[in-house]
Write an enzyme that holds these catalytic residues in place. Structure first.
Site, PDB file in Angstrom:
ATOM      1  N   HIS A  59      41.082  -3.992  58.161  1.00 54.79           N
ATOM      2  CA  HIS A  59      39.642  -4.229  58.140  1.00 54.79           C
ATOM      3  C   HIS A  59      39.362  -5.490  57.322  1.00 54.79           C
ATOM      4  O   HIS A  59      40.192  -5.914  56.507  1.00 54.79           O
ATOM      5  CB  HIS A  59      38.907  -3.048  57.516  1.00 54.79           C
ATOM      6  CG  HIS A  59      38.856  -1.833  58.389  1.00 54.79           C
ATOM      7  ND1 HIS A  59      38.006  -0.782  58.148  1.00 54.79           N
ATOM      8  CD2 HIS A  59      39.549  -1.494  59.505  1.00 54.79           C
ATOM      9  CE1 HIS A  59      38.166   0.146  59.072  1.00 54.79           C
ATOM     10  NE2 HIS A  59      39.109  -0.261  59.904  1.00 54.79           N
ATOM     11  N   GLU A  61      37.506  -6.083  54.743  1.00 57.24           N
ATOM     12  CA  GLU A  61      37.585  -5.930  53.290  1.00 57.24           C
ATOM     13  C   GLU A  61      39.023  -5.895  52.810  1.00 57.24           C
ATOM     14  O   GLU A  61      39.378  -6.517  51.803  1.00 57.24           O
ATOM     15  CB  GLU A  61      36.884  -4.631  52.842  1.00 57.24           C
ATOM     16  CG  GLU A  61      35.424  -4.560  53.195  1.00 57.24           C
ATOM     17  CD  GLU A  61      35.123  -3.827  54.493  1.00 57.24           C
ATOM     18  OE1 GLU A  61      34.110  -3.118  54.544  1.00 57.24           O
ATOM     19  OE2 GLU A  61      35.911  -3.972  55.462  1.00 57.24           O
ATOM     20  N   CYS A  89      33.596   1.339  55.015  1.00 60.95           N
ATOM     21  CA  CYS A  89      34.007   2.683  55.424  1.00 60.95           C
ATOM     22  C   CYS A  89      34.740   3.336  54.245  1.00 60.95           C
ATOM     23  O   CYS A  89      34.979   2.706  53.214  1.00 60.95           O
ATOM     24  CB  CYS A  89      34.928   2.605  56.647  1.00 60.95           C
ATOM     25  SG  CYS A  89      36.562   1.916  56.289  1.00 60.95           S
ATOM     26  N   CYS A  92      37.988   1.470  53.148  1.00 63.13           N
ATOM     27  CA  CYS A  92      37.720   0.222  52.434  1.00 63.13           C
ATOM     28  C   CYS A  92      37.112   0.488  51.063  1.00 63.13           C
ATOM     29  O   CYS A  92      37.440  -0.197  50.089  1.00 63.13           O
ATOM     30  CB  CYS A  92      36.831  -0.682  53.273  1.00 63.13           C
ATOM     31  SG  CYS A  92      37.692  -1.290  54.751  1.00 63.13           S
TER      32      CYS A  92
END
Length: 161
Positions: A59, A61, A89, A92
């Site tokens: 992701h 991040e 999420c 993360c």
């Protein structure tokens, strides 16, 4: 730690938006992130890449955290601010907490998987040992528009139009 002005916040979010657009050009869900160190310089950049990397953890991040850790030669990032175009999420948020990020600024809310207040607020969970300051909604219309446009185009292609 150098204070960050609202104008600088917007500038850093625009940098994250540029990365989100790059993700979209690569066929990934368009989410981008930058990490700014206590001195006000960008130390980490990332965008969604789970498809490209065959990695469910890639992701925006996480990619920015990996980049910042290399730059700083440290996996801990106290005093850093993470800017991300979409509310983090759970995965993360956990990585952000483990890195000891001091502040998280996000653009669009994620009503399905966001854990900075939309579904739950992990950053406010008192039983956890690290708490980042969280601010949501910065350039939310722009951030959300990039995501909406991406998914609308995907649906149109799937319909064969």
């Amino acid at each position: 730690m150098t204070p960050i002005s609202p104008e600088q916040d917007a500038e850093f979010m625009r940098a994250a938006i540029e990365l989100a657009e790059e993700a979209g050009r690569c066929g990934e869900v368009p989410v981008g992130a930058v990490i700014v160190g206590p001195d006000g310089r960008v130390v980490g950049r990332g965008f969604n890449q789970p498809i490209l990397r065959h990695d469910p953890t890639a992701h925006a991040e996480v990619m920015a955290l990996r980049n910042a850790a290399e730059t700083l030669v440290n996996y801990r990032m106290p005093g850093c601010t993470l800017y991300v175009t979409l509310e983090p999420c759970v995965m993360c948020a956990g990585a952000i907490m483990h890195a000891r990020i001091g502040r998280v600024v996000f653009g669009a809310r994620d009503p399905k998987t966001g854990v900075a207040g939309s579904v739950i607020d992990l950053f406010a969970e008192t039983r956890l040992n690290h708490h980042a300051e969280v601010e949501g909604g910065l350039l939310a219309d722009t951030c959300g528009g990039i995501l909406s446009g991406f998914f609308a185009a995907r649906r149109k292609r799937a319909a064969g139009a």
